[in-house]
Design a protein around this motif. Sequence first.
Motif, PDB file in Angstrom:
ATOM      1  N   GLU A   1     -69.177 -78.419  21.921  1.00 18.49           N
ATOM      2  CA  GLU A   1     -68.905 -77.228  22.733  1.00 18.49           C
ATOM      3  C   GLU A   1     -68.680 -77.606  24.191  1.00 18.49           C
ATOM      4  O   GLU A   1     -67.805 -77.070  24.855  1.00 18.49           O
ATOM      5  CB  GLU A   1     -70.063 -76.236  22.633  1.00 18.49           C
ATOM      6  CG  GLU A   1     -70.209 -75.620  21.259  1.00 18.49           C
ATOM      7  CD  GLU A   1     -71.534 -74.893  21.087  1.00 18.49           C
ATOM      8  OE1 GLU A   1     -71.590 -74.036  20.222  1.00 18.49           O
ATOM      9  OE2 GLU A   1     -72.503 -75.202  21.801  1.00 18.49           O
ATOM     10  N   ILE A   2     -69.454 -78.546  24.692  1.00 21.92           N
ATOM     11  CA  ILE A   2     -69.338 -78.959  26.096  1.00 21.92           C
ATOM     12  C   ILE A   2     -68.015 -79.663  26.341  1.00 21.92           C
ATOM     13  O   ILE A   2     -67.293 -79.340  27.280  1.00 21.92           O
ATOM     14  CB  ILE A   2     -70.499 -79.892  26.490  1.00 21.92           C
ATOM     15  CG1 ILE A   2     -71.815 -79.107  26.479  1.00 21.92           C
ATOM     16  CG2 ILE A   2     -70.263 -80.511  27.861  1.00 21.92           C
ATOM     17  CD1 ILE A   2     -73.032 -79.986  26.607  1.00 21.92           C
ATOM     18  N   ASN A   3     -67.664 -80.616  25.493  1.00 22.90           N
ATOM     19  CA  ASN A   3     -66.469 -81.406  25.791  1.00 22.90           C
ATOM     20  C   ASN A   3     -65.177 -80.624  25.599  1.00 22.90           C
ATOM     21  O   ASN A   3     -64.169 -80.975  26.169  1.00 22.90           O
ATOM     22  CB  ASN A   3     -66.453 -82.730  25.038  1.00 22.90           C
ATOM     23  CG  ASN A   3     -66.269 -82.579  23.555  1.00 22.90           C
ATOM     24  OD1 ASN A   3     -65.474 -81.784  23.084  1.00 22.90           O
ATOM     25  ND2 ASN A   3     -67.016 -83.351  22.793  1.00 22.90           N
TER      26      ASN A   3
ATOM     27  N   ARG B   1     -71.973 -93.565  28.157  1.00 20.02           N
ATOM     28  CA  ARG B   1     -71.164 -92.515  28.800  1.00 20.02           C
ATOM     29  C   ARG B   1     -71.467 -91.140  28.224  1.00 20.02           C
ATOM     30  O   ARG B   1     -71.529 -90.156  28.951  1.00 20.02           O
ATOM     31  CB  ARG B   1     -69.665 -92.825  28.635  1.00 20.02           C
ATOM     32  CG  ARG B   1     -69.175 -94.024  29.424  1.00 20.02           C
ATOM     33  CD  ARG B   1     -68.930 -93.708  30.898  1.00 20.02           C
ATOM     34  NE  ARG B   1     -67.921 -92.703  31.110  1.00 20.02           N
ATOM     35  CZ  ARG B   1     -66.639 -92.934  31.329  1.00 20.02           C
ATOM     36  NH1 ARG B   1     -66.193 -94.169  31.397  1.00 20.02           N
ATOM     37  NH2 ARG B   1     -65.801 -91.927  31.507  1.00 20.02           N
ATOM     38  N   ILE B   2     -71.659 -91.053  26.925  1.00 19.06           N
ATOM     39  CA  ILE B   2     -71.996 -89.776  26.294  1.00 19.06           C
ATOM     40  C   ILE B   2     -73.348 -89.289  26.794  1.00 19.06           C
ATOM     41  O   ILE B   2     -73.510 -88.120  27.165  1.00 19.06           O
ATOM     42  CB  ILE B   2     -71.975 -89.894  24.755  1.00 19.06           C
ATOM     43  CG1 ILE B   2     -70.545 -90.105  24.267  1.00 19.06           C
ATOM     44  CG2 ILE B   2     -72.596 -88.655  24.104  1.00 19.06           C
ATOM     45  CD1 ILE B   2     -70.439 -90.524  22.808  1.00 19.06           C
ATOM     46  N   ARG B   3     -74.332 -90.191  26.805  1.00 23.29           N
ATOM     47  CA  ARG B   3     -75.668 -89.802  27.289  1.00 23.29           C
ATOM     48  C   ARG B   3     -75.627 -89.356  28.745  1.00 23.29           C
ATOM     49  O   ARG B   3     -76.259 -88.374  29.116  1.00 23.29           O
ATOM     50  CB  ARG B   3     -76.644 -90.963  27.124  1.00 23.29           C
ATOM     51  CG  ARG B   3     -77.046 -91.188  25.692  1.00 23.29           C
ATOM     52  CD  ARG B   3     -78.006 -92.336  25.560  1.00 23.29           C
ATOM     53  NE  ARG B   3     -78.474 -92.459  24.191  1.00 23.29           N
ATOM     54  CZ  ARG B   3     -78.974 -93.550  23.670  1.00 23.29           C
ATOM     55  NH1 ARG B   3     -79.089 -94.637  24.411  1.00 23.29           N
ATOM     56  NH2 ARG B   3     -79.368 -93.575  22.430  1.00 23.29           N
ATOM     57  N   ALA B   4     -74.879 -90.080  29.569  1.00 21.01           N
ATOM     58  CA  ALA B   4     -74.772 -89.720  30.992  1.00 21.01           C
ATOM     59  C   ALA B   4     -74.099 -88.356  31.140  1.00 21.01           C
ATOM     60  O   ALA B   4     -74.532 -87.528  31.955  1.00 21.01           O
ATOM     61  CB  ALA B   4     -73.993 -90.785  31.759  1.00 21.01           C
ATOM     62  N   PHE B   5     -73.079 -88.106  30.342  1.00 21.40           N
ATOM     63  CA  PHE B   5     -72.397 -86.818  30.414  1.00 21.40           C
ATOM     64  C   PHE B   5     -73.331 -85.690  30.006  1.00 21.40           C
ATOM     65  O   PHE B   5     -73.417 -84.668  30.691  1.00 21.40           O
ATOM     66  CB  PHE B   5     -71.162 -86.819  29.517  1.00 21.40           C
ATOM     67  CG  PHE B   5     -70.493 -85.475  29.442  1.00 21.40           C
ATOM     68  CD1 PHE B   5     -69.744 -84.989  30.501  1.00 21.40           C
ATOM     69  CD2 PHE B   5     -70.652 -84.677  28.315  1.00 21.40           C
ATOM     70  CE1 PHE B   5     -69.150 -83.747  30.449  1.00 21.40           C
ATOM     71  CE2 PHE B   5     -70.051 -83.430  28.255  1.00 21.40           C
ATOM     72  CZ  PHE B   5     -69.302 -82.958  29.321  1.00 21.40           C
ATOM     73  N   LEU B   6     -74.052 -85.884  28.904  1.00 24.37           N
ATOM     74  CA  LEU B   6     -74.971 -84.841  28.457  1.00 24.37           C
ATOM     75  C   LEU B   6     -76.077 -84.601  29.475  1.00 24.37           C
ATOM     76  O   LEU B   6     -76.455 -83.458  29.735  1.00 24.37           O
ATOM     77  CB  LEU B   6     -75.559 -85.207  27.086  1.00 24.37           C
ATOM     78  CG  LEU B   6     -74.575 -85.166  25.922  1.00 24.37           C
ATOM     79  CD1 LEU B   6     -75.231 -85.676  24.656  1.00 24.37           C
ATOM     80  CD2 LEU B   6     -74.031 -83.770  25.725  1.00 24.37           C
ATOM     81  N   ALA B   7     -76.568 -85.674  30.097  1.00 24.98           N
ATOM     82  CA  ALA B   7     -77.602 -85.521  31.126  1.00 24.98           C
ATOM     83  C   ALA B   7     -77.067 -84.762  32.335  1.00 24.98           C
ATOM     84  O   ALA B   7     -77.775 -83.968  32.948  1.00 24.98           O
ATOM     85  CB  ALA B   7     -78.123 -86.897  31.545  1.00 24.98           C
ATOM     86  N   SER B   8     -75.808 -84.990  32.677  1.00 25.83           N
ATOM     87  CA  SER B   8     -75.233 -84.324  33.849  1.00 25.83           C
ATOM     88  C   SER B   8     -74.978 -82.845  33.606  1.00 25.83           C
ATOM     89  O   SER B   8     -74.849 -82.080  34.555  1.00 25.83           O
ATOM     90  CB  SER B   8     -73.921 -85.005  34.272  1.00 25.83           C
ATOM     91  OG  SER B   8     -72.878 -84.699  33.348  1.00 25.83           O
ATOM     92  N   THR B   9     -74.903 -82.437  32.346  1.00 24.98           N
ATOM     93  CA  THR B   9     -74.648 -81.023  32.044  1.00 24.98           C
ATOM     94  C   THR B   9     -75.905 -80.260  31.694  1.00 24.98           C
ATOM     95  O   THR B   9     -75.862 -79.057  31.491  1.00 24.98           O
ATOM     96  CB  THR B   9     -73.645 -80.890  30.881  1.00 24.98           C
ATOM     97  OG1 THR B   9     -74.185 -81.509  29.725  1.00 24.98           O
ATOM     98  CG2 THR B   9     -72.300 -81.487  31.245  1.00 24.98           C
ATOM     99  N   ALA B  10     -77.044 -80.978  31.567  1.00 25.25           N
ATOM    100  CA  ALA B  10     -78.305 -80.312  31.214  1.00 25.25           C
ATOM    101  C   ALA B  10     -78.782 -79.466  32.385  1.00 25.25           C
ATOM    102  O   ALA B  10     -78.602 -79.800  33.553  1.00 25.25           O
ATOM    103  CB  ALA B  10     -79.368 -81.358  30.860  1.00 25.25           C
TER     104      ALA B  10
END
Length: 120
Positions: free
Chosen positions: A38-40, A110-119
């Motif tokens: 959903e985020i991407n 990169r996926i983990r960093a992206f998810l952390a930045s959107t939390a």
Amino acid sequence: MSHSHKLVIKRSSMSRPPPPPPPTTNKDQQHQNPSFQEINIKSGEKERLKELLRERLLECGWIDEMKALCRAFTRKKGRNNVTVDDLVHVISPKGRASVPNSVKAELLQRIRAFLASTAD
């Protein structure tokens, strides 16, 4: 498009990153945090990650290796006797197994960093 040179990058040995945590079972928490899919879709991050993956696989020679495997299989079986499904069935397991751990680790990071930045 044919490439007349081959880029060779040494693959450094790298320990495999720890596995992701198990999925959350708390329904309230699941509704508060949208899924990565959903985020991407909204952010375009999925397309950026796919492009990064293509670049890394090209740089390490993986794409050329897979093309060579496809050509060899086609020559062995005969051009008129091979379907795309045949190639996918034979080449996919070898392709998945030969993706360098460094590429997998970079994408996971990169996926983990992206998810952390959107939390929240």
